[in-house]
Design a protein around this motif. Sequence first.
Motif, PDB file in Angstrom:
ATOM      1  N   VAL A 134      18.692   8.268  -3.276  1.00 10.87           N
ATOM      2  CA  VAL A 134      17.567   9.188  -3.389  1.00 10.87           C
ATOM      3  C   VAL A 134      16.557   8.583  -4.363  1.00 10.87           C
ATOM      4  O   VAL A 134      16.909   8.262  -5.494  1.00 10.87           O
ATOM      5  CB  VAL A 134      18.036  10.574  -3.895  1.00 10.87           C
ATOM      6  N   PRO A 135      15.285   8.421  -3.921  1.00  9.77           N
ATOM      7  CA  PRO A 135      14.281   7.854  -4.822  1.00  9.77           C
ATOM      8  C   PRO A 135      13.669   8.929  -5.721  1.00  9.77           C
ATOM      9  O   PRO A 135      13.740  10.122  -5.433  1.00  9.77           O
ATOM     10  CB  PRO A 135      13.231   7.310  -3.863  1.00  9.77           C
ATOM     11  N   GLU A 136      13.050   8.457  -6.785  1.00  3.24           N
ATOM     12  CA  GLU A 136      12.280   9.316  -7.673  1.00  3.24           C
ATOM     13  C   GLU A 136      11.197  10.004  -6.826  1.00  3.24           C
ATOM     14  O   GLU A 136      10.469   9.343  -6.083  1.00  3.24           O
ATOM     15  CB  GLU A 136      11.668   8.402  -8.733  1.00  3.24           C
ATOM     16  N   GLU A 137      11.100  11.326  -6.926  1.00  6.09           N
ATOM     17  CA  GLU A 137      10.227  12.106  -6.049  1.00  6.09           C
ATOM     18  C   GLU A 137       8.761  11.685  -6.094  1.00  6.09           C
ATOM     19  O   GLU A 137       8.078  11.686  -5.077  1.00  6.09           O
ATOM     20  CB  GLU A 137      10.346  13.590  -6.403  1.00  6.09           C
ATOM     21  N   GLN A 138       8.251  11.284  -7.269  1.00  5.80           N
ATOM     22  CA  GLN A 138       6.846  10.908  -7.389  1.00  5.80           C
ATOM     23  C   GLN A 138       6.556   9.521  -6.836  1.00  5.80           C
ATOM     24  O   GLN A 138       5.411   9.143  -6.694  1.00  5.80           O
ATOM     25  CB  GLN A 138       6.336  10.883  -8.812  1.00  5.80           C
ATOM     26  N   LYS A 139       7.588   8.732  -6.548  1.00  2.41           N
ATOM     27  CA  LYS A 139       7.388   7.337  -6.136  1.00  2.41           C
ATOM     28  C   LYS A 139       7.514   7.101  -4.634  1.00  2.41           C
ATOM     29  O   LYS A 139       6.845   6.232  -4.094  1.00  2.41           O
ATOM     30  CB  LYS A 139       8.385   6.427  -6.855  1.00  2.41           C
ATOM     31  N   ALA A 140       8.403   7.833  -3.953  1.00  2.00           N
ATOM     32  CA  ALA A 140       8.629   7.581  -2.525  1.00  2.00           C
ATOM     33  C   ALA A 140       9.251   8.811  -1.874  1.00  2.00           C
ATOM     34  O   ALA A 140       9.794   9.679  -2.558  1.00  2.00           O
ATOM     35  CB  ALA A 140       9.541   6.374  -2.338  1.00  2.00           C
ATOM     36  N   THR A 141       9.180   8.842  -0.550  1.00  5.22           N
ATOM     37  CA  THR A 141       9.731   9.994   0.172  1.00  5.22           C
ATOM     38  C   THR A 141      11.211   9.849   0.485  1.00  5.22           C
ATOM     39  O   THR A 141      11.937  10.831   0.500  1.00  5.22           O
ATOM     40  CB  THR A 141       8.968  10.236   1.492  1.00  5.22           C
ATOM     41  N   GLY A 197       7.937   5.342   2.533  1.00  5.23           N
ATOM     42  CA  GLY A 197       6.964   6.376   2.202  1.00  5.23           C
ATOM     43  C   GLY A 197       6.499   6.288   0.758  1.00  5.23           C
ATOM     44  O   GLY A 197       6.465   7.289   0.047  1.00  5.23           O
ATOM     45  N   LEU A 198       6.135   5.068   0.338  1.00  3.33           N
ATOM     46  CA  LEU A 198       5.668   4.898  -1.041  1.00  3.33           C
ATOM     47  C   LEU A 198       4.482   5.820  -1.308  1.00  3.33           C
ATOM     48  O   LEU A 198       3.568   5.911  -0.489  1.00  3.33           O
ATOM     49  CB  LEU A 198       5.272   3.440  -1.289  1.00  3.33           C
ATOM     50  N   LYS A 199       4.502   6.498  -2.427  1.00  2.74           N
ATOM     51  CA  LYS A 199       3.429   7.441  -2.750  1.00  2.74           C
ATOM     52  C   LYS A 199       2.307   6.785  -3.549  1.00  2.74           C
ATOM     53  O   LYS A 199       1.214   7.323  -3.617  1.00  2.74           O
ATOM     54  CB  LYS A 199       3.994   8.640  -3.493  1.00  2.74           C
ATOM     55  N   THR A 200       2.587   5.633  -4.144  1.00  7.66           N
ATOM     56  CA  THR A 200       1.575   4.851  -4.847  1.00  7.66           C
ATOM     57  C   THR A 200       1.787   3.389  -4.471  1.00  7.66           C
ATOM     58  O   THR A 200       2.891   2.996  -4.106  1.00  7.66           O
ATOM     59  CB  THR A 200       1.694   5.011  -6.380  1.00  7.66           C
ATOM     60  N   PRO A 201       0.747   2.571  -4.568  1.00 10.36           N
ATOM     61  CA  PRO A 201       0.921   1.153  -4.249  1.00 10.36           C
ATOM     62  C   PRO A 201       1.891   0.486  -5.229  1.00 10.36           C
ATOM     63  O   PRO A 201       1.947   0.854  -6.400  1.00 10.36           O
ATOM     64  CB  PRO A 201      -0.482   0.563  -4.410  1.00 10.36           C
ATOM     65  N   LEU A 202       2.654  -0.496  -4.729  1.00  9.61           N
ATOM     66  CA  LEU A 202       3.538  -1.292  -5.584  1.00  9.61           C
ATOM     67  C   LEU A 202       2.891  -2.651  -5.798  1.00  9.61           C
ATOM     68  O   LEU A 202       2.483  -3.300  -4.848  1.00  9.61           O
ATOM     69  CB  LEU A 202       4.910  -1.500  -4.937  1.00  9.61           C
ATOM     70  N   ARG A 203       2.817  -3.073  -7.055  1.00 14.18           N
ATOM     71  CA  ARG A 203       2.223  -4.362  -7.376  1.00 14.18           C
ATOM     72  C   ARG A 203       3.237  -5.330  -7.967  1.00 14.18           C
ATOM     73  O   ARG A 203       3.018  -6.509  -8.007  1.00 14.18           O
ATOM     74  CB  ARG A 203       1.080  -4.165  -8.366  1.00 14.18           C
ATOM     75  N   GLY A 204       4.326  -4.812  -8.473  1.00 11.90           N
ATOM     76  CA  GLY A 204       5.307  -5.625  -9.178  1.00 11.90           C
ATOM     77  C   GLY A 204       5.191  -5.363 -10.666  1.00 11.90           C
ATOM     78  O   GLY A 204       4.100  -5.201 -11.196  1.00 11.90           O
ATOM     79  N   GLY A 205       6.318  -5.276 -11.322  1.00 12.74           N
ATOM     80  CA  GLY A 205       6.327  -5.010 -12.758  1.00 12.74           C
ATOM     81  C   GLY A 205       6.655  -3.575 -13.100  1.00 12.74           C
ATOM     82  O   GLY A 205       7.095  -3.287 -14.207  1.00 12.74           O
ATOM     83  N   ALA A 214       0.815  -1.214   0.000  1.00 15.64           N
ATOM     84  CA  ALA A 214       0.000   0.000   0.000  1.00 15.64           C
ATOM     85  C   ALA A 214       0.850   1.267   0.000  1.00 15.64           C
ATOM     86  O   ALA A 214       2.008   1.261   0.450  1.00 15.64           O
ATOM     87  CB  ALA A 214      -0.913  -0.006   1.228  1.00 15.64           C
ATOM     88  N   ALA A 215       0.250   2.343  -0.496  1.00 11.77           N
ATOM     89  CA  ALA A 215       0.896   3.656  -0.416  1.00 11.77           C
ATOM     90  C   ALA A 215       1.207   3.928   1.049  1.00 11.77           C
ATOM     91  O   ALA A 215       0.434   3.581   1.936  1.00 11.77           O
ATOM     92  CB  ALA A 215      -0.020   4.728  -0.988  1.00 11.77           C
TER      93      ALA A 215
END
Length: 182
Positions: free
Chosen positions: A81-88, A113-121, A56-57
């Motif tokens: 450093v993660p991609e800003e739109q994906k995680a904090t 701090g995932l900003k969207t759910p991860l499903r795989g792929g 979950a996000a």
Amino acid sequence: MAACGAGFDANTNVPYAPGEAGVLISDDGSGQTYGMNGVKIPQAFILGPDSGEQIAAGGSAPIHLTLLNGTGAADQLVGIVPEEQKATSVKVPSPITLEPGTLAKTPGVTIEGLKTPLRGGETVQLTLRFQKAGDIPVIAPVVTRSREYATLPPAAQATPTPAASAPAGASPAPTDTALPGA
């Protein structure tokens, strides 16, 4: 696999970690590059959820990197450093030392701090920060916990906090319930 006369620089004489989560940083037509500034990254992936599920996000997931220092001097992975739109953020427990010519793994590294759910792929762009090699961008695939990845442990997820309870000695709030036939 090995051939007579392959020499000291043969592929079979160099440590590497095979896997479907290989990292191709650039392909400018002159040859594929799996590293930058002397650091090779033969494998990078984010361990996602079990097959058919999602993280979950707001959750976190482990990052698995295999690094190889191709320079003559030790270096350190000091941050990611993660991609800003994906995680904090990405938690790196302590700097990870890369000795020359030796594979290094990244235990305990998690994307948080995932900003969207991860499903795989899907993929997540990460910027690896090295003390000497500088910043190296990597696109890491999210793989599900199945097949050869099924035994890898997931990241610990935050547990929801219980609802606020009434202070000790307070009487519960009355509820309005209708009795049958009343």
